[in-house]
Design a protein around this motif. Sequence first.
Motif: not given
Length: 166
Positions: A94-97, A99-107
């Motif tokens: 839940s706290s990483g969601a 960041w997970l979205f940001l990293g996946s979108a940037l990639a």
Amino acid sequence: MTGTGRAGLRLTARGAIVMLFVITLVGMPFLPGPAFVAGCLAAVLLVRPRDLLPLVVTPPLVFFAAALLVELVRALRSASMLQTFGLGMFTALSSGAPWLFLGSALALGIAWVRGLPANLRELRGGAAPEPTPAARSRSRRGHARTFDPEPEGYFEPRVYGKAADE
């Protein structure tokens, strides 16, 4: 890794995914979000252009696997392993969601600029090849045939051996 050359260091998809996992795993106990985003950026910038498609679909799985491993190790040291593991996974995911979205979108964005559409075209079979003159002559009304019909009897069952009454 394929080595160095004029284009610099280029990783295969497998190598880039392993690098992303290691960076995320090392950063998970300290700064899981920024470590994951940095790993995504490094992986998408260092992977070979033809290996972009397998890379851009794996960041969520890599984040989950790293969180699972870290929380499992943390839970092993506690008195109530199952409760600690469940709460740790919930907190990490839940706290990483964001960041997970940001990293996946940037990639995905960087991969798109680096040539991901070409990988998608290749996956779908590319542009339809130009029909041969023989295929054009067999086609009706100038449209090329898009399939080859099955030979007759293809789906009929075969009978092996001789009949019992012969």
